[in-house]
Design an enzyme around this catalytic site. Structure first.
Site, PDB file in Angstrom:
ATOM      1  N   GLU A   1       0.882  -1.220  -0.021  1.00  0.00           N
ATOM      2  CA  GLU A   1       0.033  -0.022  -0.045  1.00  0.00           C
ATOM      3  C   GLU A   1       0.823   1.117   0.039  1.00  0.00           C
ATOM      4  O   GLU A   1       2.062   1.205   0.561  1.00  0.00           O
ATOM      5  CB  GLU A   1      -0.991   0.023   1.297  1.00  0.00           C
ATOM      6  CG  GLU A   1      -0.434  -0.216   2.414  1.00  0.00           C
ATOM      7  CD  GLU A   1      -1.510  -0.352   3.643  1.00  0.00           C
ATOM      8  OE1 GLU A   1      -2.140  -1.311   3.415  1.00  0.00           O
ATOM      9  OE2 GLU A   1      -1.586   0.363   4.435  1.00  0.00           O
TER      10      GLU A   1
ATOM     11  N   CYS B   1       3.636   8.246   0.996  1.00  0.00           N
ATOM     12  CA  CYS B   1       4.543   7.344   1.502  1.00  0.00           C
ATOM     13  C   CYS B   1       4.387   5.924   0.758  1.00  0.00           C
ATOM     14  O   CYS B   1       3.209   5.562   0.694  1.00  0.00           O
ATOM     15  CB  CYS B   1       3.971   7.156   3.081  1.00  0.00           C
ATOM     16  SG  CYS B   1       4.515   5.781   3.980  1.00  0.00           S
TER      17      CYS B   1
ATOM     18  N   CYS C   1       8.052  -7.455   5.496  1.00  0.00           N
ATOM     19  CA  CYS C   1       9.266  -7.245   5.891  1.00  0.00           C
ATOM     20  C   CYS C   1      10.047  -8.241   6.803  1.00  0.00           C
ATOM     21  O   CYS C   1       9.439  -8.997   7.485  1.00  0.00           O
ATOM     22  CB  CYS C   1       9.080  -5.812   6.816  1.00  0.00           C
ATOM     23  SG  CYS C   1      10.886  -5.304   7.167  1.00  0.00           S
TER      24      CYS C   1
ATOM     25  N   CYS D   1      10.645  -5.909  13.743  1.00  0.00           N
ATOM     26  CA  CYS D   1      10.503  -4.677  14.543  1.00  0.00           C
ATOM     27  C   CYS D   1       9.007  -5.274  15.283  1.00  0.00           C
ATOM     28  O   CYS D   1       8.187  -5.378  14.718  1.00  0.00           O
ATOM     29  CB  CYS D   1      10.359  -3.627  13.979  1.00  0.00           C
ATOM     30  SG  CYS D   1      11.699  -3.257  13.288  1.00  0.00           S
TER      31      CYS D   1
ATOM     32  N   CYS E   1       5.634  -3.304  14.811  1.00  0.00           N
ATOM     33  CA  CYS E   1       5.358  -2.837  13.583  1.00  0.00           C
ATOM     34  C   CYS E   1       4.529  -3.998  12.867  1.00  0.00           C
ATOM     35  O   CYS E   1       4.864  -5.130  12.841  1.00  0.00           O
ATOM     36  CB  CYS E   1       6.462  -2.664  12.549  1.00  0.00           C
ATOM     37  SG  CYS E   1       6.370  -2.318  11.056  1.00  0.00           S
TER      38      CYS E   1
ATOM     39  N   CYS F   1       2.087   4.917  10.658  1.00  0.00           N
ATOM     40  CA  CYS F   1       3.060   4.320  10.591  1.00  0.00           C
ATOM     41  C   CYS F   1       3.104   2.812  11.033  1.00  0.00           C
ATOM     42  O   CYS F   1       2.159   2.803  11.963  1.00  0.00           O
ATOM     43  CB  CYS F   1       4.271   4.672  11.217  1.00  0.00           C
ATOM     44  SG  CYS F   1       4.710   6.586  10.567  1.00  0.00           S
TER      45      CYS F   1
HETATM   46  N1  SAH Z   1      11.497  -0.228   7.290  1.00  0.00           N
HETATM   47  C1  SAH Z   1      11.844   1.152   7.454  1.00  0.00           C
HETATM   48  C2  SAH Z   1      10.770   1.955   6.797  1.00  0.00           C
HETATM   49  C3  SAH Z   1       9.415   1.642   6.891  1.00  0.00           C
HETATM   50  S1  SAH Z   1       8.907   1.966   8.521  1.00  0.00           S
HETATM   51  C4  SAH Z   1      11.959   1.442   8.702  1.00  0.00           C
HETATM   52  O1  SAH Z   1      11.744   0.817   9.627  1.00  0.00           O
HETATM   53  O2  SAH Z   1      12.612   2.414   8.987  1.00  0.00           O
HETATM   54  C5  SAH Z   1       8.376   3.548   8.607  1.00  0.00           C
HETATM   55  C6  SAH Z   1       8.582   4.011  10.178  1.00  0.00           C
HETATM   56  O3  SAH Z   1       7.601   3.704  10.768  1.00  0.00           O
HETATM   57  C7  SAH Z   1       9.792   3.618  10.919  1.00  0.00           C
HETATM   58  O4  SAH Z   1      10.311   4.708  11.645  1.00  0.00           O
HETATM   59  C8  SAH Z   1       9.231   2.448  11.809  1.00  0.00           C
HETATM   60  O5  SAH Z   1      10.052   2.146  12.955  1.00  0.00           O
HETATM   61  C9  SAH Z   1       8.034   3.166  12.094  1.00  0.00           C
HETATM   62  N2  SAH Z   1       7.082   2.475  12.584  1.00  0.00           N
HETATM   63  C10 SAH Z   1       6.713   1.090  12.554  1.00  0.00           C
HETATM   64  N3  SAH Z   1       5.619   0.644  13.142  1.00  0.00           N
HETATM   65  C11 SAH Z   1       5.077   1.835  14.041  1.00  0.00           C
HETATM   66  C12 SAH Z   1       4.230   1.944  14.899  1.00  0.00           C
HETATM   67  N4  SAH Z   1       3.278   0.829  15.100  1.00  0.00           N
HETATM   68  N5  SAH Z   1       4.149   3.156  15.467  1.00  0.00           N
HETATM   69  C13 SAH Z   1       4.881   4.190  15.031  1.00  0.00           C
HETATM   70  N6  SAH Z   1       5.601   3.863  14.119  1.00  0.00           N
HETATM   71  C14 SAH Z   1       6.056   2.783  13.742  1.00  0.00           C
HETATM   72 FE1  SF4 Z   2      10.143  -3.704   8.723  1.00  0.00          FE
HETATM   73 FE2  SF4 Z   2       8.551  -2.426  10.090  1.00  0.00          FE
HETATM   74 FE3  SF4 Z   2      10.787  -2.758  11.037  1.00  0.00          FE
HETATM   75 FE4  SF4 Z   2      10.426  -1.044   9.333  1.00  0.00          FE
HETATM   76  S1  SF4 Z   2       9.666  -0.992  11.304  1.00  0.00           S
HETATM   77  S2  SF4 Z   2      12.078  -2.549   9.320  1.00  0.00           S
HETATM   78  S3  SF4 Z   2       8.967  -2.035   7.930  1.00  0.00           S
HETATM   79  S4  SF4 Z   2       9.634  -4.396  10.620  1.00  0.00           S
END
Ligand code: SAH
Ligand code: SF4
Length: 355
Positions: free
Chosen positions: A94, A114, A121, A125, A128, A345
């Site tokens: 998306e 975005c 992924c 994390c 996420c 995010c």
């Molecule tokens: N993989 C890359 C880019 C995609 S995520 C990265 O991790 O940087 C984009 C941003 O959203 C990242 O900073 C990530 O840590 C943040 N993010 C992911 N899950 C989130 C959540 N549940 N609440 C707030 N930020 C989040």
């Molecule tokens: Fe992957 Fe989500 Fe971690 Fe970004 S924040 S690296 S999208 S698992």
């Protein structure tokens, strides 16, 4: 049978070759390129600059619709729009458009897009939604480009333009380095979409060798690093990648990037109540970032079903910012956007896939 190439996967030189093989004059490739990237044409019959025969044949030579919009959602305030795209192999990704109107925001009419770099992924994390889903596959460069052109066309219909593109959707762009850079370069082409490198931001989980490579390439693209914790134990709990690339190595790579490019780094920080939103954490963070040309972008956590953490309060967020700034580290608290359409995010695609 060889597969028909997806048109957005091609560079102009690839397109020239394909048309030469068909015995078409080389200016036909330029006409297609301009149609794609300057007129935002998406289907063969729109390419009215071509001969009728070539236009009719175009759909047999090239694939046009590899991204099928399957859901389109607009937030209640109308400022955030999310599109879910189905890829040919049924994976779903998306892209989200965020409007910042000058009357209500300091953003001066920004239109920030975005986009995703991968389906799923591999970085895991814990907070996420994309990480919780696991890795599906890399997007091709054309699948990255096509997300931008889809919104470019939508905005053009309203007399507007995309002003910024952030790689903060699904996936880790530095885990799909070559395709991500190829997409940026293609969108950058002055004879095509001509989207300035400085208007892109790549966000990475912190893949150290790729940060160094990116620094060596001295690109104008902005770099954001997802940090989220100031000590290794806490960061490893949240982000397994930290076991491989710890905070010291990560910050060393960031210093290298700043030295090489003269550009500042942005650190992203999802404020999780009671975990990384305290004054003590802010002070520890400030001491680690001391002397590094940077900026901290903090955003209250978007709660996801697979993670028990909660968003910080407004009060704690303000205190966190104040503590950092007193220690000389600039910090912005970002507002959460598009929560009602699951466009915040880390919330991407999860809800659709679990339907
Ligand atoms: N993989 C890359 C880019 C995609 S995520 C990265 O991790 O940087 C984009 C941003 O959203 C990242 O900073 C990530 O840590 C943040 N993010 C992911 N899950 C989130 C959540 N549940 N609440 C707030 N930020 C989040
Ligand atoms: Fe992957 Fe989500 Fe971690 Fe970004 S924040 S690296 S999208 S698992």
């Amino acid at each position: 049978m060889t597969e028909i190439p997806f048109i957005y996967d091609l560079d102009i030189s690839d397109l020239r070759q394909i048309l030469a093989d068909l015995g078409e004059p080389s200016y036909r490739a330029d006409q297609i390129w301009q149609g794609l990237y300057q007129q935002y044409w998406q289907m063969p019959d729109e390419f009215t600059t071509l001969s009728k025969t070539l236009r009719e044949n175009l759909g047999n030579i090239l694939r046009f619709n590899a991204l099928r919009p399957v859901q389109y959602l607009v937030s209640s305030d109308g400022q955030t729009r999310k599109t879910l795209f189905e890829l040919p192999d049924k994976r779903v990704i998306e892209a989200v458009l965020m409007k910042y109107d000058p009357s209500t925001h300091k953003g001066q009419g920004r239109r920030t897009l975005c986009i995703s770099s991968q389906a799923g992924c591999a970085m895991g994390c814990v907070f996420c939604a994309t990480g919780q889903m696991g890795f599906k596959r890399n997007l091709t460069s054309g699948e990255i480009v096509a997300q931008v052109m889809y919104y470019a066309r939508m905005l053009a219909d309203q007399g507007e333009r995309v002003t910024n593109v952030v790689l903060m959707g699904m996936g880790e762009p530095f885990h799909n380095y070559d395709n991500t850079m190829a997409a940026i370069d293609r969108l950058n082409d002055p004879d095509g979409y001509n989207f300035g490198a400085r208007r892109f931001t790549i966000s990475t989980v912190g893949l150290v060798p790729k940060i160094r490579r990116f620094a060596d390439e001295k690109r104008q693209v902005n770099l954001a690093i997802s940090l989220h914790a100031a000590d290794d134990e806490e960061r490893s709990n949240l982000m397994p990648v930290n076991q491989k690339h710890n905070i010291s190595k990560l910050l060393e790579a960031c210093r290298y990037y700043v030295d090489q490019t003269g550009r500042r780094v942005t650190f992203e920080w999802a404020l999780i109540a009671g975990v990384n939103d305290t004054e003590e954490v802010a002070r520890r963070l400030a001491s680690r970032l001391k002397g590094l040309m940077c900026h901290v972008n903090a955003i209250p956590l978007n709660p996801t079903t697979g993670f028990h953490g909660q968003a910080t309060s407004r009060q704690s967020a303000d205190k966190f910012k104040e503590t950092l700034e007193q220690a000389g580290i600039p910090c912005t608290i970002r507002m959460r956007r598009g929560i009602d359409i699951q466009a915040g995010c880390g919330q991407l695609a999860g809800s659709y896939l679990s339907l």
